[in-house]
Design a protein around this motif. Structure first.
Motif, short mmCIF file in Angstrom:
data_model
loop_
_atom_site.label_atom_id
_atom_site.label_comp_id
_atom_site.label_asym_id
_atom_site.label_seq_id
_atom_site.Cartn_x
_atom_site.Cartn_y
_atom_site.Cartn_z
N GLU A 41 -26.23 34.29 69.97
CA GLU A 41 -25.34 35.31 69.42
C GLU A 41 -25.20 36.49 70.37
OE1 GLU A 41 -26.40 36.41 65.47
OE2 GLU A 41 -25.64 34.53 64.61
N ARG A 42 -26.27 36.84 71.06
CA ARG A 42 -26.15 37.91 72.05
C ARG A 42 -25.19 37.49 73.17
NH1 ARG A 42 -31.56 38.72 70.58
NH2 ARG A 42 -32.37 37.27 72.14
N ARG A 43 -25.24 36.22 73.53
CA ARG A 43 -24.33 35.75 74.57
C ARG A 43 -22.89 35.76 74.07
NH1 ARG A 43 -24.63 30.00 77.82
NH2 ARG A 43 -22.71 30.28 79.02
N VAL A 44 -22.68 35.44 72.79
CA VAL A 44 -21.34 35.52 72.22
C VAL A 44 -20.80 36.94 72.32
CG1 VAL A 44 -20.02 35.41 70.07
CG2 VAL A 44 -21.56 33.54 70.67
N LEU A 45 -21.63 37.93 71.94
CA LEU A 45 -21.20 39.32 72.00
C LEU A 45 -20.86 39.72 73.43
CD1 LEU A 45 -23.69 41.07 69.54
CD2 LEU A 45 -21.29 40.52 69.15
N ILE A 46 -21.72 39.36 74.36
CA ILE A 46 -21.48 39.71 75.76
C ILE A 46 -20.21 39.04 76.27
CG2 ILE A 46 -22.38 39.49 78.10
CD1 ILE A 46 -25.20 39.80 76.87
N ASN A 47 -19.97 37.80 75.83
CA ASN A 47 -18.78 37.09 76.30
C ASN A 47 -17.49 37.67 75.73
OD1 ASN A 47 -20.47 35.41 77.69
ND2 ASN A 47 -19.96 33.54 76.60
N THR A 48 -17.55 38.33 74.59
CA THR A 48 -16.32 38.93 74.05
C THR A 48 -15.79 40.03 74.96
OG1 THR A 48 -17.54 40.57 72.70
CG2 THR A 48 -17.00 38.46 71.66
N ILE A 49 -16.68 40.70 75.68
CA ILE A 49 -16.24 41.78 76.57
C ILE A 49 -16.39 41.41 78.04
CG2 ILE A 49 -16.73 43.59 74.90
CD1 ILE A 49 -19.35 44.16 76.39
N GLY A 50 -16.93 40.23 78.31
CA GLY A 50 -17.16 39.82 79.70
C GLY A 50 -15.95 39.90 80.60
N PRO A 51 -14.76 39.45 80.14
CA PRO A 51 -13.59 39.48 81.03
C PRO A 51 -12.95 40.86 81.19
CG PRO A 51 -13.39 37.78 79.33
CD PRO A 51 -14.49 38.70 78.90
N VAL A 52 -13.35 41.84 80.36
CA VAL A 52 -12.58 43.09 80.32
C VAL A 52 -13.38 44.35 80.59
CG1 VAL A 52 -10.87 42.12 78.74
CG2 VAL A 52 -12.86 43.31 77.80
N TRP A 53 -14.71 44.28 80.54
CA TRP A 53 -15.48 45.53 80.60
C TRP A 53 -15.28 46.27 81.92
CZ3 TRP A 53 -18.95 46.49 84.45
CH2 TRP A 53 -19.42 45.40 85.17
N ASP A 54 -15.20 45.54 83.03
CA ASP A 54 -15.05 46.21 84.32
C ASP A 54 -13.65 46.80 84.47
OD1 ASP A 54 -14.05 43.66 84.33
OD2 ASP A 54 -14.86 43.09 86.29
N GLY A 55 -12.64 46.13 83.91
CA GLY A 55 -11.29 46.70 83.93
C GLY A 55 -11.20 47.97 83.10
N ASN A 56 -11.96 48.03 82.01
CA ASN A 56 -11.96 49.23 81.18
C ASN A 56 -12.45 50.44 81.95
OD1 ASN A 56 -11.07 47.63 79.09
ND2 ASN A 56 -13.06 47.46 78.09
N GLU A 57 -13.38 50.23 82.86
CA GLU A 57 -13.94 51.35 83.62
C GLU A 57 -12.96 51.92 84.64
OE1 GLU A 57 -17.74 50.31 85.21
OE2 GLU A 57 -18.69 50.25 83.23
N VAL A 58 -11.88 51.19 84.92
CA VAL A 58 -10.84 51.72 85.80
C VAL A 58 -10.28 53.02 85.24
CG1 VAL A 58 -8.53 51.27 86.74
CG2 VAL A 58 -10.28 49.48 86.79
N TRP A 59 -10.22 53.11 83.91
CA TRP A 59 -9.69 54.32 83.28
C TRP A 59 -10.58 55.52 83.57
CZ3 TRP A 59 -5.17 54.66 80.27
CH2 TRP A 59 -4.50 53.45 80.09
N LEU A 60 -11.89 55.31 83.64
CA LEU A 60 -12.79 56.41 83.98
C LEU A 60 -12.57 56.85 85.43
CD1 LEU A 60 -15.22 58.28 83.49
CD2 LEU A 60 -16.72 56.36 84.10
N LEU A 61 -12.45 55.88 86.33
CA LEU A 61 -12.21 56.22 87.73
C LEU A 61 -10.89 56.97 87.88
CD1 LEU A 61 -13.29 52.85 89.40
CD2 LEU A 61 -14.63 54.94 89.20
N SER A 62 -9.88 56.53 87.13
CA SER A 62 -8.58 57.20 87.20
C SER A 62 -8.66 58.62 86.66
CB SER A 62 -7.54 56.40 86.42
OG SER A 62 -7.40 55.10 86.95
N ALA A 63 -9.37 58.79 85.54
CA ALA A 63 -9.50 60.12 84.95
C ALA A 63 -10.26 61.06 85.88
CB ALA A 63 -10.21 60.04 83.60
N GLY A 64 -11.35 60.57 86.47
CA GLY A 64 -12.11 61.39 87.40
C GLY A 64 -11.32 61.71 88.66
N GLY A 65 -10.63 60.71 89.19
CA GLY A 65 -9.83 60.95 90.39
C GLY A 65 -8.67 61.90 90.14
N ALA A 66 -8.02 61.76 88.99
CA ALA A 66 -6.92 62.66 88.66
C ALA A 66 -7.40 64.08 88.48
CB ALA A 66 -6.22 62.18 87.39
N THR A 67 -8.56 64.24 87.88
CA THR A 67 -9.12 65.59 87.71
C THR A 67 -9.44 66.21 89.06
OG1 THR A 67 -10.09 64.92 85.59
CG2 THR A 67 -10.95 66.93 86.59
N PHE A 68 -10.04 65.43 89.95
CA PHE A 68 -10.38 65.92 91.28
C PHE A 68 -9.13 66.36 92.05
CE2 PHE A 68 -10.77 64.87 95.84
CZ PHE A 68 -11.76 65.76 96.20
#
Length: 334
Positions: A41-68
């Motif tokens: 079940e832990r693997r199921v949970l991890i797999n639900t976000i496995g394909p997208v979690w790193d793409g989600n962090e692009v928004w943080l990089l964009s927000a930080g870069g835009a602020t800078f």
């Protein structure tokens, strides 16, 4: 509207997108301990976000870069004054990414269990600390006449900011539980829905307190209206979850996050970092911004690049839209 006002709105949009998307995968990370009963079940949970979690962090990089680029004075004061909590968030995000990638490299139970512990804690701590950070930004911090933060780390641990941290932690975990119910099948889906109901009730209590405090302290008519949207959307998300309408529940929990973040930026504007020592020393959209020429170049670049990135990320979610369950894990093992 001046370009620095436009970029204040753009940065608000980027942070909203980050909290909407990264919020549910932080929540799923927390649920690996609260919901999952075994390794499958832990693997199921991890797999639900496995394909997208790193793409989600692009928004943080964009927000930080835009602020800078758009508000260098804001960036400098924020990252120097909030150095330790932001460093802790950065370390968590690094370890979290490594944990996702390395957990399955070996089959030993102890190896995987240790990385699962890392996923849990590096999801919980950022979910808490982002609320603390934004609570302090909205409340105001000790900024002197030179625009420098002169407080201490302990000054950031005030009741308002800590309540903000609890709100983001509860809201993201609720968001993650609804997402889990939307993306899974079988018993884990049903338990995710039950847990989401409990988390939704806890979130509602905390959010009412935090939004009410914000409104009474600094609010205006627009912020009150947006806060009302957040509350109604949260109640709707809980109701749809109870009715088994996971898609609507997830959409409404996203509206809750969007409206809550919008309220914070509405009460903040035209400041970007208010000074609690003297309002005249506050950083604003005008005195903290880059030159008009810089903002103009940034606007053209963003207008070209942002739609491409958003379309690509939307396509990713479409490709990985199907539900998964423990039976998929069993098939993969063969």
């Amino acid at each position: 509207m001046e370009l620095h006002d436009v970029w204040f709105v753009v940065i608000a949009f980027l942070w909203t997108g980050y909290f909407f998307l990264e919020g549910f995968d932080f929540g799923v990370g927390v649920l690996t301990k609260l919901l999952a009963r075994d390794r499958a079940e832990r693997r199921v949970l991890i797999n639900t976000i496995g394909p997208v979690w790193d793409g989600n962090e692009v928004w943080l990089l964009s927000a930080g870069g835009a602020t800078f680029a758009a508000f260098p004075e804001w960036y400098a004061t924020l990252f120097s004054g909030f150095y330790l909590p932001l460093l802790l968030i950065l370390v968590c995000l690094i370890v979290r990414g490594v944990a996702f990638e390395y957990r399955a490299k070996r089959g030993e139970e102890r190896w995987q269990r240790n990385w699962e512990h890392a996923i849990f804690w590096t999801s919980l701590l950022p979910a808490l600390l982002w609320g603390v950070a934004f609570g302090n930004i909205v409340r105001g911090v000790k900024i002197d006449a030179d625009g420098e933060y002169v407080g201490t780390v302990l000054d950031l641990l005030n009741p308002y900011a800590l309540l903000g941290g609890l709100v983001t932690l509860a809201l993201f975990t609720f968001h993650g539980a609804v997402f889990t119910a939307l993306k899974t099948v079988g018993d884990i889906r049903l338990r995710a829905r039950r847990l989401a109901t409990v988390l939704g009730a806890v979130t509602a209590v905390l959010a009412l307190g935090f939004l009410g405090w914000t409104q009474l302290d600094q609010g205006n008519g627009a912020s009150l209206a947006v806060a009302g949207v957040a509350v109604v959307a949260l109640v709707g998300a809980i109701g749809c979850n109870l009715a088994g309408r996971e898609g609507w529940s997830f959409a409404l929990s996203g509206v809750t996050i969007t409206a809550a973040v919008a309220m914070l930026f509405l009460v903040l504007f035209p400041d970007v970092m208010p000074s609690s020592l003297d309002p005249r020393w506050s950083l604003t959209v005008s005195n903290a911004s880059s030159s008009p020429y810089t903002l103009k170049i940034m606007t053209w670049c963003a207008a070209i690049a942002a739609p491409v990135v958003m379309l690509y990320q939307g396509w990713t979610y479409w490709v990985f839209r199907k539900r998964i369950g423990t039976h998929h894990i069993a098939d993969a093992s063969h």
